[in-house]
Write an enzyme that holds these catalytic residues in place. Structure first.
Site, PDB file in Angstrom:
ATOM      1  N   CYS A 164      23.000 -33.137  -3.870  1.00  9.44           N
ATOM      2  CA  CYS A 164      24.328 -32.524  -3.782  1.00  9.44           C
ATOM      3  C   CYS A 164      25.428 -33.494  -4.238  1.00  9.44           C
ATOM      4  O   CYS A 164      25.200 -34.689  -4.437  1.00  9.44           O
ATOM      5  CB  CYS A 164      24.573 -32.038  -2.365  1.00  9.44           C
ATOM      6  SG  CYS A 164      25.934 -30.852  -2.233  1.00  9.44           S
ATOM      7  N   ASP A 165      26.636 -32.948  -4.344  1.00 14.06           N
ATOM      8  CA  ASP A 165      27.750 -33.555  -5.077  1.00 14.06           C
ATOM      9  C   ASP A 165      27.987 -35.044  -4.848  1.00 14.06           C
ATOM     10  O   ASP A 165      28.249 -35.785  -5.792  1.00 14.06           O
ATOM     11  CB  ASP A 165      29.052 -32.835  -4.722  1.00 14.06           C
ATOM     12  CG  ASP A 165      29.086 -31.399  -5.193  1.00 14.06           C
ATOM     13  OD1 ASP A 165      28.003 -30.841  -5.438  1.00 14.06           O
ATOM     14  OD2 ASP A 165      30.172 -30.828  -5.292  1.00 14.06           O
ATOM     15  N   LYS A 166      27.962 -35.475  -3.596  1.00 15.81           N
ATOM     16  CA  LYS A 166      28.387 -36.841  -3.300  1.00 15.81           C
ATOM     17  C   LYS A 166      27.254 -37.850  -3.363  1.00 15.81           C
ATOM     18  O   LYS A 166      27.502 -39.053  -3.308  1.00 15.81           O
ATOM     19  CB  LYS A 166      29.060 -36.902  -1.922  1.00 15.81           C
ATOM     20  CG  LYS A 166      30.196 -35.909  -1.730  1.00 15.81           C
ATOM     21  CD  LYS A 166      31.242 -36.001  -2.829  1.00 15.81           C
ATOM     22  CE  LYS A 166      32.317 -34.944  -2.684  1.00 15.81           C
ATOM     23  NZ  LYS A 166      31.869 -33.575  -2.969  1.00 15.81           N
ATOM     24  N   ASP A 172      28.587 -29.879   0.435  1.00 21.63           N
ATOM     25  CA  ASP A 172      29.940 -29.319   0.417  1.00 21.63           C
ATOM     26  C   ASP A 172      30.037 -28.024   1.222  1.00 21.63           C
ATOM     27  O   ASP A 172      31.054 -27.754   1.861  1.00 21.63           O
ATOM     28  CB  ASP A 172      30.385 -29.059  -1.024  1.00 21.63           C
ATOM     29  CG  ASP A 172      30.931 -30.310  -1.685  1.00 21.63           C
ATOM     30  OD1 ASP A 172      30.483 -31.405  -1.311  1.00 21.63           O
ATOM     31  OD2 ASP A 172      31.794 -30.200  -2.564  1.00 21.63           O
ATOM     32  N   SER A 208      36.592 -27.613  -5.284  1.00 19.10           N
ATOM     33  CA  SER A 208      35.174 -27.544  -5.604  1.00 19.10           C
ATOM     34  C   SER A 208      35.009 -27.635  -7.110  1.00 19.10           C
ATOM     35  O   SER A 208      35.815 -27.086  -7.873  1.00 19.10           O
ATOM     36  CB  SER A 208      34.585 -26.223  -5.104  1.00 19.10           C
ATOM     37  OG  SER A 208      33.332 -25.982  -5.699  1.00 19.10           O
TER      38      SER A 208
END
Length: 558
Positions: A123-125, A82, A471
């Protein structure tokens, strides 16, 4: 151990011969070629600290898989961060990369007809993409959360990447010097891993465990800790067993599993991004559930049991030490579906049977919950016929009712410039549109605007309505995010004009545009809706043309 493996082709056939020729040249023995073939899905990159340790994990995972009688193969995918990948195309590559990862995995794993996969989530995805791929391919899959980064200190106080993110807005407003911002930036991150708060990454890591797709007790975890390395070794052993036992994702990703995960997210005030990600996982797993509807239904019916930064004062380290996801689910046991299956072969009830909560001040029992007021609130109304989402903090005194005139911006940059120019005044509702999955395309983030408003002292004096995403670490001001239908789909947000009155009432779960139906119809008849940049090639053009609406998970249409 006698089950026929899909990766073992008929001896002498063309696929067997060609594969054998390739693999023998790589030093793989005939004996190894008969073993379960396991993909190690490594969504890694040198571009971001959140992935910096994953390559080192691969070698340990390979050793564990070989020791368990499997044959490991590293598979690489896109690796969006991100804070890094958001620089190009207004942040459009972030959410769009989630679905690219899913397709990366399909091409490599399904193309080679491998038997199972262990996915290194960071990470996020990456975590939602790995879950989506598991649901789509429906082969034995285990998710390994690769941990959160250690934080630093600044001027004697805790300092992490969220603090730096926030203070960048304060620097822009002249409330912080560049030297101070640099000092914070230098100390905030002390090692690899994901953002160390209850943002999207840690929320999704915990979701993996709550769904039953990660090893019990494995989330959240400090990156490169002894505990993380123990999980890596155990996962390598378990994935080979899962192949022989034929434990499949669609047997785990059931309605009960999704309900368990949603209740866990609500109880820790997790990231709002879990909503669209869980819906996307359900779509890929062919599980007919309405995740958005479930969040709306359970909000207010599930107690708030943990208050981790940025939602409260506790740290992710304290949550891990108190027992993590497993301990949260233990406290929530009366709300859980105990018969839901997990990758261990045990049910949720069996996993939780002997669990003890190490610190009941960090993860409270239901009888001493922080409260029952939901911190993730799905709202509807004439401005959001499908949904909009509001995120509140655990202890929150911000205004939850707001009515004011709209000031409209078509881009994040334009809106931030409006802050700098003084165009945005107390009492206004800032409308930021064109950031949805089609509009960006790829879904832009409105977080920089939120922090610019906060830095300018307007965070609690205005409201924001946007079809963009936020976010998972953002928790400032009254913001209605992810408005659906988005402006680029011809949703009402597209037809708001400066000065229109917008009302928000979080308690009654409404966001309304106070414009008559006749006037709105007139505007729709005479206003063209921009549906993204035209004449463009590449992944974002493909994504814009194929992406489904947010309530369908923003997955690619079939």
């Amino acid at each position: 151990m006698s089950r026929q493996l899909r990766s073992n082709f008929e001896r002498g056939s063309s696929p067997w011969t060609m594969r054998r020729t390739q693999w023998r040249a790589m030093g793989i023995s005939e004996e190894d070629m008969e073993k379960p073939k396991i993909a190690i899905v490594n969504s890694s990159s040198d571009l971001a600290i959140c992935f910096h340790h994953l390559d080192g994990i691969v070698s340990k995972m390979k050793d564990a898989i070989r020791a368990a009688g499997g044959l490991p193969f590293e598979i690489r995918t896109a690796a969006p961060s991100d804070f890094i990948t958001s620089a190009g195309h207004k942040g459009g590559y972030i959410l769009a990369a989630r679905d690219l990862i899913v397709n990366d995995i399909e091409v490599a794993v399904e193309g080679a007809l491998l038997d199972g996969m262990v996915c290194l989530a960071s990470c996020d995805k990456t975590a939602p993409a790995h879950l989506m791929a598991a649901g789509r391919l429906n082969i034995p899959t285990l998710i390994v959360a690769c941990g959160y980064q250690p934080s630093g200190q600044y001027c004697g106080h805790h300092c992490d990447i969220e603090d730096v993110f926030l203070k960048a807005g304060h620097y822009r407003a002249g409330n912080l010097t560049l030297s101070e911002l640099r000092e914070m930036s230098d100390t905030a991150v002390r090692g690899p891993g994901v953002c160390p708060g209850m943002g999207t990454a840690n929320s999704m890591h915990m979701v993996c465990e709550a769904l039953g797709m990660a090893l019990p007790g494995s989330t959240p975890v400090l990156a490169n800790s002894d505990k993380m390395w123990g999980v890596v070794e155990e996962a390598g052993q378990r994935i080979v067993e899962m192949v022989w036992e034929n434990i499949l994702p669609r047997d785990i990703l059931t309605r009960d599993a999704f309900e368990n995960a949603i209740k866990m997210v609500l109880s820790v005030s997790g990231s709002i991004n879990t909503i669209k990600h869980l819906q996307a996982v359900a779509e890929e797993a062919a599980c007919d559930v309405d995740v958005y509807g479930m969040f709306q239904e359970f909000a207010g019916r599930v107690p708030l049991l943990a208050a981790v930064r940025p939602n409260g004062d506790r740290t992710i380290e304290e949550l891990e030490q108190a027992g993590g996801t497993r301990a949260v689910m233990k406290q929530l046991q009366q709300f859980m579906h105990p018969d839901a299956k997990t990758i261990t072969g045990q049910t949720v009830g069996e996993v939780l049977r002997d669990i003890q909560v190490e610190d009941e001040e960090v993860i409270r029992p239901v009888g001493r919950a922080f409260g029952w007021r939901p911190t993730i609130v799905l709202i509807k109304g004439s401005l959001a016929p499908s949904y909009g989402i509001v995120k509140l903090a655990v202890e929150d005194d911000r205004v939850t009712q707001f009515t004011g005139p709209a000031v409209v911006y078509e881009s994040r940059e334009e809106a931030i410039a409006g802050v700098d120019k003084g165009e945005i005044k107390p009492g206004m509702v800032v409308v930021l549109r064109g950031l949805g999955p089609k509009g960006t395309p790829g879904m832009g983030t409105a977080s920089a605007l939120i922090f610019a408003l906060d830095g300018a002292g307007l965070g609690d004096k205005v409201a924001v309505v946007t079809d963009g995403q936020l976010s998972g670490l953002v928790n400032r001001g009254l913001v209605v995010g992810e408005i659906s239908p988005e402006a680029a789909e011809g949703g009402p947000l597209a037809f708001v004009r400066n000065g229109d009155v917008i009302s928000i009432d979080v308690e009654s779960r409404e966001v309304n545009l106070q414009v008559s139906e006749a006037e709105l119809s007139e505007r729709k008849a005479h206003m063209a809706v921009e549906t993204g940049v035209r004449g463009e090639r590449g992944w974002l053009a493909i994504y814009r043309n194929l992406v489904s609406p947010l309530p369908e998970g923003a997955t690619l249409k079939r």
